[in-house]
Design an enzyme around this catalytic site. Structure first.
Site, short mmCIF file in Angstrom:
data_model
loop_
_atom_site.label_atom_id
_atom_site.label_comp_id
_atom_site.label_asym_id
_atom_site.label_seq_id
_atom_site.Cartn_x
_atom_site.Cartn_y
_atom_site.Cartn_z
N TRP A 265 0.77 -1.05 -0.07
CA TRP A 265 0.02 0.11 -0.06
C TRP A 265 0.99 1.16 -0.11
O TRP A 265 1.52 1.59 1.03
CB TRP A 265 -0.85 -0.05 1.30
CG TRP A 265 -1.76 1.17 1.41
CD1 TRP A 265 -1.59 2.56 1.35
CD2 TRP A 265 -3.14 1.00 1.62
NE1 TRP A 265 -2.74 3.05 1.54
CE2 TRP A 265 -3.63 2.65 1.82
CE3 TRP A 265 -4.08 0.07 1.77
CZ2 TRP A 265 -5.11 2.71 2.05
CZ3 TRP A 265 -5.68 0.24 2.15
CH2 TRP A 265 -5.88 1.66 2.48
N ASP A 266 0.95 1.83 -0.96
CA ASP A 266 1.66 3.09 -1.25
C ASP A 266 1.15 4.43 -1.06
O ASP A 266 -0.16 4.60 -1.11
CB ASP A 266 2.21 2.99 -2.60
CG ASP A 266 3.81 3.58 -2.79
OD1 ASP A 266 4.18 4.35 -2.02
OD2 ASP A 266 4.58 3.27 -3.65
N ASP B 171 13.22 4.23 -0.71
CA ASP B 171 13.41 3.66 -2.10
C ASP B 171 14.88 3.66 -2.34
O ASP B 171 15.35 3.10 -3.12
CB ASP B 171 12.82 4.70 -3.00
CG ASP B 171 11.34 4.47 -3.07
OD1 ASP B 171 10.86 3.55 -3.02
OD2 ASP B 171 10.65 5.41 -3.76
C1 GLA Z 1 6.80 4.47 -4.66
C2 GLA Z 1 7.50 3.14 -4.03
C3 GLA Z 1 8.19 2.39 -4.68
C4 GLA Z 1 7.60 1.78 -5.97
C5 GLA Z 1 6.95 3.12 -6.71
C6 GLA Z 1 5.98 2.80 -7.77
O1 GLA Z 1 8.04 5.33 -4.98
O2 GLA Z 1 8.30 3.60 -2.84
O3 GLA Z 1 8.81 1.27 -4.03
O4 GLA Z 1 6.51 1.06 -5.59
O5 GLA Z 1 6.36 3.98 -5.70
O6 GLA Z 1 5.49 3.80 -8.38
#
Ligand code: GLA
Length: 741
Positions: free
Chosen positions: A485-486, A554
């Site tokens: 879930w982002d 990330d």
């Molecule tokens: C965010 C997340 C990444 C990836 C991207 C996808 O940046 O942190 O891990 O899932 O979105 O758009």
């Protein structure tokens, strides 16, 4: 006040009946507030001692290591000769504004008649025992002039030395009361000096620490970002008393606000050189109109205290988190292969089927499909379009998610999927259909973050929609085993087309989010879910009630990760850390994997591009991880060599029985001949036990340089230590220690 007037009652949490009787006695019969009442809130090692003074006001008279005899807490106030505070409430347990207060308040209100003053006097208190370990103290405070009440709650986790503190604010007036500040907790600490360790950062730069002495005045940690609220700084911090605590020595408080939105933590060194800590929702642009008979419950502020250094404090927090907070905190986790960095948005069914086969080949438990699988009118082929349209893209996935789930099943792996349900790209059908669901100021130019807007979760229709994003996937594909879930955007131009009162938006957004998560968990109580926010933009102990794990950053460059994971580890246990092996950084795959192993292991690489040896290494590492994960997930973490103070980092996990240890060592400097020049002392072992040391995760065709036949006593390992032989030709070393039967 003469002695005959002063009647001190000292109550401990154990004397439940006495407490109940005395509470009644105090509130019912002698409500004159003339007696002192001392209320120690004790954990196994610590005490927060509250006292109602003879004027009826509740203050904190002690915070620190517990005394053997609770009756001696009463001596403490007279031992401090730091001067007059001119208000009598500098040590208030919950500082009201506008009456006699002269410093930063915990609560600030405007009454229904426009008056801005608030006084809070003790009325009664009550202990409720949940079980042997958990009990909650509630203290009712009331304004003598206005029909306005605050109840303070202290939930005590005895063995873990953890307390959660929050407030419930109640308007009993005839009209609306406006809350301008409504903190969760107000602490008061006495020491010679205070050292604050806090964190700052940005995308891919999470958890950069700073530690410095607090000087007179107020230091504020806060967020005004709405969603992804931790982008610049998280609501987690440490305060050492007297001198900066080290890993194993010193008095230190670890604190964190359980709130996934704007927070504010005031740390005020007051004129008497005491430290006032006030933590809660950030009142920035968030005055709250409390209707008659309405209550406002603040989120909890969580803290633990240790007089044995930061390591002990963090282990207490980990135990608490695994047992009481993180979803399935003592359970197991799925290792995985993610396709984000392997493909970004560029994939189709066949490519994914191949990656699913690679998942099996690698030996991990699950394939996780990331962003880019949805959107038709506005296909999600990059991050400019499609967000909000949660239907499979027919070009990329003509046979739908169902096909991928089946492919996964055929390969005996599980299937997980990425969603970002709180957000919308302007090029999307959702945005066309429901412009009123979008947070933005009418009449002002749009301002986007990562080309997207935040949806208005204060609106129940949006809450249903967000719930539906996951529910629809699960109803159609009940075998989907995992969600990531982002939440990538912050809130700009805060405005809700739904809310009457705009200043409620930041608060109601988060409450809306929790409503959705509650509903989801009512229907799918166990489904593992990763909390992600463009990296670590949203991690806190309110959200982790609904999530099994979180994405730290990330930034997966393993060298950076050593530092990022190290700092997160003070607050969150390894079972919740999602660490992926990716192609970031210049280090060999062994180093990348060894670093990812100190939490929950995942991969985000193109398996088919690995050469034979790298693949063999990874497959073996996955197998090793399976035999070590119990210690990593459920054991105690000891930090042995801090990467900021050494050329290498060293840490270990030990299980409860003290017979299994995993020790991770990583070179972080690259100057000539750097490495582990001296033995590293282990911690937390049984001195009587004998341990065999084995190096694991060896790269194919390499041998360990350690003597693997040697047997060391726990006493030796903790007194002299062992040298993992970290150096430029052995940049990461993983050791497994097993006690002889
Ligand atoms: C965010 C997340 C990444 C990836 C991207 C996808 O940046 O942190 O891990 O899932 O979105 O758009």
């Amino acid at each position: 006040m003469t002695l005959s007037f002063t009647f001190n009652i000292c109550l401990t949490r154990k004397s439940g009946i006495l407490i109940a009787l005395l509470s009644f006695f105090v509130s019912g019969v002698f409500a004159q507030n003339q007696k002192k009442i001392t209320i120690p809130v004790e954990t196994l090692h610590n005490a927060l001692v509250l006292q109602k003074d003879d004027g009826g006001r509740l203050g904190i008279i002690y915070f620190g290591t517990k005394l053997n005899s609770p009756s001696e807490y009463d001596f403490i106030p007279s031992m401090y000769k730091r001067g007059d505070d001119y208000s009598g409430i500098l040590n208030a347990a919950y500082t009201p504004s506008g009456s006699r207060n002269l410093v930063e308040p915990a609560i600030e209100v405007i009454h229904s008649d426009g008056n801005t003053s608030l006084d809070l006097q003790y009325v009664s208190h009550n202990w409720q025992q949940t079980d042997e370990n958990v009990s909650t103290l509630s203290i009712l405070l009331r304004d003598p002039k206005y029909a306005f009440e605050v109840t303070l709650f202290y939930k005590v986790y005895f063995k873990e030395d953890v307390i959660e503190q929050w407030s419930v604010i109640k308007n009993l007036e005839k009209g609306v009361v406006t809350l301008h500040k409504y903190a969760s907790a107000n602490l008061y600490l006495s020491a010679e000096n205070y050292y604050l360790k806090h964190y700052h950062g940005d995308w891919a730069k999470e958890m950069r620490p700073e530690e410095s002495r607090l000087t007179a005045g107020i230091k504020v940690l806060d967020s005004k970002l709405g969603t992804r609220a931790n982008l610049y700084q998280p609501p987690t911090f440490m305060v050492s008393l007297d001198k900066a605590a080290t890993e194993d020595e010193g008095k230190v408080l670890l604190g964190s606000l359980e709130w996934s939105g704007n927070f504010k933590i005031d740390l005020e060194v007051d004129p008497l050189n005491n430290l006032r800590i006030i933590a809660g929702i950030n009142p920035f642009a968030s005055e709250y109109a409390l209707q008659p008979a309405q209550e406002f419950t603040s989120p909890a502020f969580l803290f633990t205290f240790s007089d044995k250094g930061k390591g002990n404090a963090s282990r207490n927090l980990h135990r608490w988190a695994r047992k009481y907070r993180i979803l399935d905190g003592n359970g197991s986790r799925l290792t995985l292969l993610n396709n984000w960095e392997a493909t970004y948005f560029d994939f189709n069914e066949n490519k994914l089927a191949e990656l699913i086969r690679d998942t099996k080949k690698l030996g991990v438990d699950m394939f996780l499909l990331d962003d880019g699988w949805f959107g038709n009118k506005y296909p999600r082929n990059d991050d400019h379009a499609g967000l909000g349209d949660w239907k499979e893209n027919v070009k990329k996935l003509p046979s739908g998610i169902g096909y991928l789930v089946k492919e996964a099943q055929k390969n005996e792996v599980k299937f997980g999927i990425w969603v970002e349900p709180e957000m919308v790209n302007p090029p999307s059908e959702l945005y066309e259909k429901h412009p009123d669901w979008v947070i933005r100021q009418p009449g002002r130019p749009e301002h986007l973050y990562r080309n997207q807007h935040v949806l208005d979760l204060s609106n129940p229709q949006v809450q249903d929609f967000v719930f539906g994003v996951l529910d629809n996937i699960l109803v159609k594909n009940p075998d989907v085993a995992f969600f990531k879930w982002d939440c990538n955007a912050v809130i700009y131009n805060a405005y809700s087309a739904y809310l009457q009162k705009q200043s409620h938006l930041y608060v109601e957004y988060v409450r809306g989010l929790y409503k959705v998560l509650e509903k989801l968990r009512a229907k799918y109580p166990k489904l593992p879910m990763m909390l992600c926010s463009g990296g670590g933009g949203r991690v806190d102990y309110a959200a982790l009630k609904y999530f099994t794990e979180f994405w730290l950053s990330d930034n997966t460059d393993p060298l950076e990760r050593v530092f990022i994971q190290w700092e997160y580890s003070y607050f969150y246990p390894a079972i919740a850390h999602c660490n992926h092996v990716t192609d970031w950084g210049k280090q060999p795959v062994k180093y990348r994997t060894d670093v990812a192993m100190m939490g929950k292991l995942g991969f985000d690489i193109v398996v088919s591009k690995l050469d034979e040896k790298d693949l063999k290494f990874c497959q073996q590492a996955v197998l090793n991880y399976k035999s070590l994960n119990d210690v990593i997930w459920h054991g105690d973490l000891y930090r042995l060599a801090d990467p900021r103070e050494n050329e290498f980092a060293s840490l270990m996990f030990v299980n409860e029985g003290q017979d299994k240890v995993v020790m991770f060592n990583y070179l972080v400097g690259n100057r000539y001949a750097e490495g582990s020049k001296s033995p590293v002392k282990l911690k937390g072992l049984n001195p009587e036990k004998k341990y065999k040391v084995r190096e694991v995760n060896l790269y194919p065709d390499t041998k360990s340089t350690l003597d693997e036949n040697a047997v060391y006593s726990g006493n030796y390992l903790m007194t002299v230590g062992i040298n993992p032989d970290v150096r430029s030709s052995r940049t990461s070393v993983v050791l497994e220690l097993t006690a002889l039967p």
